[in-house]
Design a protein around this motif. Structure first.
Motif, short mmCIF file in Angstrom:
data_model
loop_
_atom_site.label_atom_id
_atom_site.label_comp_id
_atom_site.label_asym_id
_atom_site.label_seq_id
_atom_site.Cartn_x
_atom_site.Cartn_y
_atom_site.Cartn_z
N ALA A 156 19.57 -36.76 -56.55
CA ALA A 156 18.18 -37.07 -56.87
C ALA A 156 17.36 -36.98 -55.59
N GLY A 157 16.04 -36.98 -55.76
CA GLY A 157 15.20 -36.91 -54.56
C GLY A 157 13.75 -36.70 -54.90
N ASP A 174 3.62 -34.79 -55.46
CA ASP A 174 4.84 -35.42 -54.96
C ASP A 174 5.65 -35.79 -56.20
N VAL A 175 6.79 -35.12 -56.40
CA VAL A 175 7.55 -35.23 -57.65
C VAL A 175 8.90 -35.88 -57.37
N GLU A 176 9.26 -36.91 -58.14
CA GLU A 176 10.59 -37.48 -58.07
C GLU A 176 11.42 -36.90 -59.22
N TRP A 177 12.70 -36.61 -58.95
CA TRP A 177 13.54 -35.90 -59.91
C TRP A 177 14.98 -36.38 -59.79
N ALA A 178 15.78 -36.01 -60.78
CA ALA A 178 17.23 -36.27 -60.76
C ALA A 178 17.91 -35.08 -61.42
N SER A 196 21.86 -33.79 -63.07
CA SER A 196 23.23 -34.08 -63.44
C SER A 196 23.77 -32.85 -64.16
N GLY A 197 24.75 -32.19 -63.53
CA GLY A 197 25.25 -30.95 -64.11
C GLY A 197 24.15 -29.92 -64.17
N THR A 198 23.88 -29.40 -65.34
CA THR A 198 22.81 -28.42 -65.52
C THR A 198 21.50 -29.05 -65.98
N THR A 199 21.49 -30.39 -66.10
CA THR A 199 20.31 -31.09 -66.62
C THR A 199 19.45 -31.60 -65.48
N LEU A 200 18.21 -31.15 -65.44
CA LEU A 200 17.26 -31.57 -64.41
C LEU A 200 16.18 -32.42 -65.08
N THR A 201 15.89 -33.57 -64.50
CA THR A 201 14.96 -34.53 -65.10
C THR A 201 13.85 -34.86 -64.12
#
Length: 871
Positions: free
Chosen positions: A188-189, A297-301, A303-308
């Protein structure tokens, strides 16, 4: 359920009722971006539930917030307001609505995030980043408690001060609370759709770390950084950090919340994103920017192929007509004073100082060094020639005074010269060997054996003062001994061309450097020990015990003299990586390297003897100077090895004080103590000892950390002002006062500096600014660094060449480079800013020249390297 608003129903027009953060999430969902489902409790719920209860305290707060109000005066009111809010009973109807909304997801063991969305938060003018509470991994039964704590964070002291600085009335604020499904996060970041440090650079920036993004936004983890072209989403550069910790769910099943946990060793230096994930994030970021019509400024996570997508808020950028921030002001902080980066300031302190080091150990070391040539303190008080204070900090960098008006005070000048020679011509080696070293080692070892947790504050401060005084006395004797080893090397470098002119035939070395390589040294001892450790089973008890003994012997060799940086004893990762390289065969065995250098040295000596067979005087002079240099080199090696023995106990003692200040609410983390001055530490401890609450200095520390990071980008001039000159009679003696060669920078034919280690190498460059970057250097690359100390030596066994901002032929780093047989040019002013990662450079260690070629970079190459890295 009027008190529960689904995020998918919100739009930008709802900002006044639910806050900008919740409204932005609704906008993202409506535009089809991958945002976790959730709901929010509007600000009206906050006002209706707790508004009347905090109103009397709000009046007290407004009355207390005068211009000169201290944190101690505000803190009791802040605490009372939070306690009042958190103790408020949630109405039964609201509790039922929240329970119904949670149950609607029909997910077993559901975990949610509970976050603030307050008035003025995440707006164009104010972000309130980090001011309000967020809780992750919350089970349904604890959601209402988390909501109350979010409401209560509206009245945390930092948030109150933030609103005060921005002129926001406290009575006008309210808080909506967002409840969202937790997004799974392998990594995440944050993503900045323009580089906030350089908006004109046409790149977007992604910062990433393992686990949940709280590790990054809290500032406790150094993230990976990916620079991407905005135009074509092409990866320009990937910086992979050493990610020691991550935020994850607790290991014990059923527990709520999240914890900091150690990152497995094999993932610490592995990239947290693939090139494909970087490209997908960049594409999403540009689309989000287009949707909102402004940089985000976007926060994201992921997991595998899933981007949120977890959050988006505008980046505050200067307006087109807004002037850029002023360049660093390199003027004297004291009117009329002259400053120079000489002695300890150059190769020993190349980076901005921490406030604690700058106000404690730095002046202590200089005070003892000054006594060598200025006499005892009693003599200095009556010497009008001596400028005071002697130490200073300009834009974070260490400087020493050199405004000596020799012509104005000739009697004092003559006395000072006599005192200088009386000290330096004394029995310094015997004093060090028989007095200074035994006392230094014995007393520091005694301090190391003490249980610091059992000492009271005054005892800890006394121990720190004692170790600092020991280190200061030791530095004083180094100042005397260094005169001999510096003069010996200067004489050899000066006389060698005269010797070589008498030679006949070809094959003479350009400089004397090759004649000093291939001898035993402390640096070689470390490498031999590491190579021997590599022979042991990595999982065996014998290896573990031997490694601990090795750290006990070598762990005090610091990467930086500023004790804000961890010592190798605390962070032995470089040693472990070196052992693994020897074990895998990717690094040449040290004995093989030293044998090869010795053979080359003897071959060159035979060539010189043959060339000088008709010049016996010059041959004899060279022989004497080489013997003197070798003797002084061994002495320097031994003296400097013991210098920083006190650093591990100094760090442990200060961190123990930091833990006590954290417990008292003064600091957030123990290592925040390095961002206080020595006087601030003593004042806070004195207050605690008398039962008075300390000040909340978290905002002060945060600002100083931010400022120091900005200052790292600067290139300090050798002198301030740069046109200052010292005269003795009519003779300009400035060069003698700022002893040693001046750093040089860009010239028509490349970059110039001091030729400190012979040879020539051409390869791509790699900028390494700290120990966190050590893992980025690949075998065969040119190491470009701000400085070089013996603790950096493991890098030299794989580097093709070395270029540094500071240092010269007389610096200890130059000795290390020669011991490894690596071509090196030091004192290249601004090298770490001019040379780019991947740029092909040629290091000419004979002529002191660095030739710049093109930059080896581009999306395909960097992407391949990224995906080839183990994850």
């Amino acid at each position: 359920m009027r008190d529960v608003r689904p995020l998918r129903e919100l739009r930008s027009g709802d900002r006044d009722t639910v806050g900008a953060k919740a409204a932005n999430l609704g906008e993202l969902i409506s535009a089809g971006f991958p945002v976790p489902d959730g709901f929010c409790l509007p600000q009206a719920v906050y006002h209706r539930t707790v508004g009347d209860k905090v109103r009397p305290l709000l009046a007290q707060l407004d009355a207390a917030l005068t211009e000169d109000a201290t944190d101690d005066q505000i803190r009791p009111i802040s605490a009372a307001m939070r306690a009042t809010v958190e103790a408020t009973d949630v109405p039964a109807g609201l509790a039922a609505d929240v329970a119904q909304a949670l149950a609607a997801w029909r997910i077993a063991d559901v975990r949610v995030s509970v976050r603030s969305s307050a008035t003025w938060e995440d707006t164009d003018a104010t972000s309130f980043a980090g001011q309000y509470r967020s809780e992750l991994g919350v089970p349904p039964a604890a959601v209402l408690d988390s909501v109350r704590r979010c409401w209560g964070s509206l009245w945390e002291l930092p948030a109150i001060r933030y609103r005060q600085r921005h002129g926001i009335p406290h009575g006008a604020v309210g808080m909506s609370v967002i409840v969202q499904l937790m997004a799974e996060a392998e990594a995440a970041g944050v993503l900045f759709t323009v580089d906030p440090r350089d908006a004109a650079a046409d790149r977007l920036v992604i910062e990433a770390t393992w686990g949940f993004g709280e590790a990054l936004v809290s500032g406790k983890v150094d993230p990976d950084r990916f620079d991407v072209d905005r135009s074509g989403a092409t990866l320009r550069h990937a910086h992979v950090a050493d990610k020691r910790q991550m935020v994850a769910y607790p290991s014990h099943s059923g527990a709520g919340g999240v914890d900091f946990v150690d990152v497995p060793d094999q993932r610490r230096r592995a990239p947290s994103l693939t090139a494909e994930q970087v490209a997908e994030l960049a594409s999403l970021g540009r689309a989000i920017e287009t949707h909102f019509g402004a940089p985000q400024d976007v926060e994201w996570a992921v997991s595998g192929t899933t981007l949120t997508i977890l959050q988006a808020r505008p980046i505050r950028l200067p307006a087109a007509d807004e002037p850029p921030p002023p360049a660093a002001d390199w003027t004297s902080p004291i009117e009329g004073a002259w400053w120079a980066r000489i002695s300890i300031c150059d190769s020993w302190l190349p980076e901005p100082l921490s406030p604690l080091f700058a106000s404690t150990l730095f002046p202590c070391l200089v005070r003892h060094w000054q006594r060598n040539w200025a006499g005892p303190d009693s003599a200095q008080r009556n010497n009008r020639l001596l400028p005071t204070p002697m130490t200073g900090v300009i834009n974070g960098f260490a400087y020493l005074r050199f405004d000596y008006h020799l012509n104005r005070y000739p009697r004092h000048a003559a006395a000072m010269v006599l005192r200088f020679f009386r000290f330096h011509l004394g029995p310094l080696r015997r004093q060090w060997q028989r007095g200074i070293l035994p006392r230094h080692s014995e007393r520091i070892e005694a301090a190391n054996r003490r249980d610091l947790t059992r000492l009271d504050n005054n005892e800890l401060l006394g121990l720190i003062d004692g170790v600092q005084e020991l280190s200061g006395r030791y530095w004083g004797i180094i100042g005397g001994l260094a005169w001999y080893w510096n003069v010996s090397e200067w004489l050899l470098a000066t006389v060698y061309p005269w010797v070589a002119r008498a030679g006949t035939g070809a094959g003479l070395p350009i400089g004397p450097g090759p004649l000093l390589q291939g001898y035993p040294s402390r640096t070689l001892d470390v490498e031999l020990e590491l190579a021997e450790l590599a022979r042991h089973d990595a999982d065996g008890a014998e290896y573990t015990a031997e490694f601990e003994r090795f750290i006990g012997r070598q762990g005090h060799q610091v990467y930086s003299l500023d004790f804000a940086s961890p010592t190798p004893a605390e962070d032995p990762e470089v040693f472990r990586a070196t052992i693994e390289a020897y074990r895998s065969g990717t690094r040449q065995q040290p004995q093989e390297r030293i044998d090869a250098l010795a053979a080359q040295r003897e071959d060159r000596l035979r060539t010189i003897r043959k060339a000088l067979r008709f010049a016996p005087v010059r041959r004899g002079v060279l022989h004497l100077l080489l013997r003197w240099n070798l003797r002084q080199g061994r002495l320097r090696d031994e003296v400097l090895f013991h210098f920083t023995r006190g650093w591990p106990v100094l760090r442990r003692a200060y961190l123990e004080l930091g833990r006590r200040l954290v417990a008292a609410g003064v600091l957030t983390e123990p290592d925040d103590v390095f961002y206080l001055t020595g006087d601030q530490v003593k004042r806070q401890l004195a207050a605690l000892d008398t039962g008075v609450a300390g000040d909340d200095l978290t905002s002060v520390v945060h600002e100083r950390r931010r400022l120091r990071e900005q200052q790292r980008l600067l290139s300090p001039p050798i002198q301030v002002p740069q046109d200052a000159r010292i005269f003795l009679g009519r003779r300009d003696v400035t060069a003698l006062a700022v002893f040693g060669p001046r750093p040089r920078g860009a010239e028509d034919d490349g970059l110039r500096g001091s030729p400190v280690s012979p040879g020539r190498a051409t390869a791509p460059a790699r900028r390494i600014s700290s120990t966190d970057d050590f893992g980025r250097l690949r075998p065969g690359e040119i190491l470009v660094a701000p400085h070089l100390t013996p603790a950096w030596s493991p890098l030299l066994s794989i580097a093709a060449g070395v270029v540094t901002d500071t240092g010269g032929a007389l610096s200890h780093g130059s000795i290390v480079a020669r011991e490894y047989g690596v071509p090196a040019v030091m004192g290249v002013h601004g090298a770490t800013h001019i040379i780019q990662d991947g740029q092909v450079v040629t290091v000419d260690g004979d002529r002191g020249l660095v030739l710049l070629q093109g930059v080896e970079r581009g999306g395909r190459l960097s992407a391949q390297q990224l995906d080839a890295s183990p994850r």
